[in-house]
Design a protein around this motif. Structure first.
Motif, PDB file in Angstrom:
ATOM      1  N   PHE A  59       6.659  49.042  38.027  1.00 35.10           N
ATOM      2  CA  PHE A  59       6.233  50.307  37.571  1.00 35.10           C
ATOM      3  C   PHE A  59       7.661  51.169  37.596  1.00 35.10           C
ATOM      4  N   LEU A  60       7.972  50.904  39.104  1.00 33.56           N
ATOM      5  CA  LEU A  60       9.558  51.395  39.326  1.00 33.56           C
ATOM      6  C   LEU A  60      10.501  51.158  38.440  1.00 33.56           C
ATOM      7  N   ARG A  61      10.673  49.785  38.390  1.00 34.69           N
ATOM      8  CA  ARG A  61      11.749  49.277  37.339  1.00 34.69           C
ATOM      9  C   ARG A  61      11.519  49.908  36.076  1.00 34.69           C
ATOM     10  N   ARG A  62      10.373  49.876  35.514  1.00 37.21           N
ATOM     11  CA  ARG A  62      10.174  50.407  34.015  1.00 37.21           C
ATOM     12  C   ARG A  62      10.591  51.905  34.221  1.00 37.21           C
ATOM     13  N   VAL A  63      10.169  52.771  35.065  1.00 35.04           N
ATOM     14  CA  VAL A  63      10.724  54.056  35.061  1.00 35.04           C
ATOM     15  C   VAL A  63      12.193  54.263  35.193  1.00 35.04           C
ATOM     16  N   LEU A  78       3.291  56.537  33.677  1.00 36.11           N
ATOM     17  CA  LEU A  78       1.723  56.617  34.312  1.00 36.11           C
ATOM     18  C   LEU A  78       0.756  56.662  33.190  1.00 36.11           C
ATOM     19  N   GLY A  79       0.895  57.293  32.239  1.00 41.37           N
ATOM     20  CA  GLY A  79      -0.173  57.318  31.204  1.00 41.37           C
ATOM     21  C   GLY A  79      -0.403  56.073  30.880  1.00 41.37           C
ATOM     22  N   LYS A  80       0.480  55.045  30.623  1.00 41.55           N
ATOM     23  CA  LYS A  80       0.203  53.687  29.912  1.00 41.55           C
ATOM     24  C   LYS A  80      -0.346  52.799  31.138  1.00 41.55           C
ATOM     25  N   GLN A  81      -0.461  53.147  32.391  1.00 39.76           N
ATOM     26  CA  GLN A  81      -1.211  52.413  33.241  1.00 39.76           C
ATOM     27  C   GLN A  81      -2.659  52.849  33.341  1.00 39.76           C
ATOM     28  N   ASP A  90      -1.571  49.283  21.614  1.00 40.31           N
ATOM     29  CA  ASP A  90      -1.107  48.630  22.920  1.00 40.31           C
ATOM     30  C   ASP A  90      -2.308  48.651  24.077  1.00 40.31           C
ATOM     31  N   ASP A  91      -2.254  47.708  24.751  1.00 41.80           N
ATOM     32  CA  ASP A  91      -3.035  47.580  25.973  1.00 41.80           C
ATOM     33  C   ASP A  91      -2.567  48.444  26.779  1.00 41.80           C
ATOM     34  N   GLN A  92      -3.366  48.685  27.675  1.00 43.88           N
ATOM     35  CA  GLN A  92      -3.148  49.195  29.126  1.00 43.88           C
ATOM     36  C   GLN A  92      -2.289  48.405  30.096  1.00 43.88           C
ATOM     37  N   VAL A  93      -1.170  48.842  30.441  1.00 42.68           N
ATOM     38  CA  VAL A  93      -0.109  48.099  31.250  1.00 42.68           C
ATOM     39  C   VAL A  93      -0.893  48.107  32.615  1.00 42.68           C
ATOM     40  N   ASN A  94      -0.702  46.954  33.293  1.00 47.93           N
ATOM     41  CA  ASN A  94      -1.205  46.804  34.688  1.00 47.93           C
ATOM     42  C   ASN A  94       0.022  46.112  35.773  1.00 47.93           C
ATOM     43  N   ASP A  95       1.133  47.301  35.549  1.00 47.67           N
ATOM     44  CA  ASP A  95       2.293  47.066  36.453  1.00 47.67           C
ATOM     45  C   ASP A  95       1.937  47.075  37.899  1.00 47.67           C
ATOM     46  N   ASP A  96       2.375  46.271  38.868  1.00 49.58           N
ATOM     47  CA  ASP A  96       2.380  46.674  40.244  1.00 49.58           C
ATOM     48  C   ASP A  96       3.468  47.517  40.379  1.00 49.58           C
TER      49      ASP A  96
END
Length: 127
Positions: A74-78, A33-36, A64-70
């Motif tokens: 995000f769920l796949r990353r987690v 979440l922090g990376k988002q 690192d840039d801010q991640v902009n996952d949908d």
């Protein structure tokens, strides 16, 4: 909320059936979440969390840039960070447990700020 209360709340919301796993889930979800979030928003959120979780939310490589996952990415990353046994659907229930805990652990204004930086698809995860 103190660290132990946060972990217990994640546990109570179905984040896990074991404390150690609830701690891992909490840390992984907050790190992703922090990376988002923008660096400033991550610091604001961390400032309302117990000391044990502050660096989890704000830790990122300066390049690192801010991640902009949908929400699906995000769920796949987690799920990936939680390990091979966790699929994105299981990750969804873990994320919901952590987000429900955030609703109780930080101010309404902080939750609103947090949600404003996330795509609309994240909304149901806070309910």
């Amino acid at each position: 909320m103190q660290y132990d209360e946060i972990i217990k709340t994640v546990f109570d919301h179905g984040g896990s059936t074991e404390r150690e796993t609830a701690e891992k889930i909490t840390r992984v979800v907050l790190a992703d979440l922090g990376k988002q979030l923008t660096a400033d928003e991550a610091k604001d959120l961390a400032g309302q969390l117990p000391q044990e979780l502050e660096s989890v939310v704000t830790e990122r490589n300066p390049d690192d840039d801010q991640v902009n996952d949908d929400v699906d990415d995000f769920l796949r990353r987690v799920a990936k960070h939680l390990g091979d046994q966790v699929d994105p659907e299981q990750a969804r229930s873990h994320v919901r447990a952590v987000f429900a805990t955030l609703n109780k652990a930080v101010t309404e204004g902080e939750v609103a700020d947090l949600r404003s930086q996330l795509p609309a698809g994240f909304g149901p995860l806070f309910e």
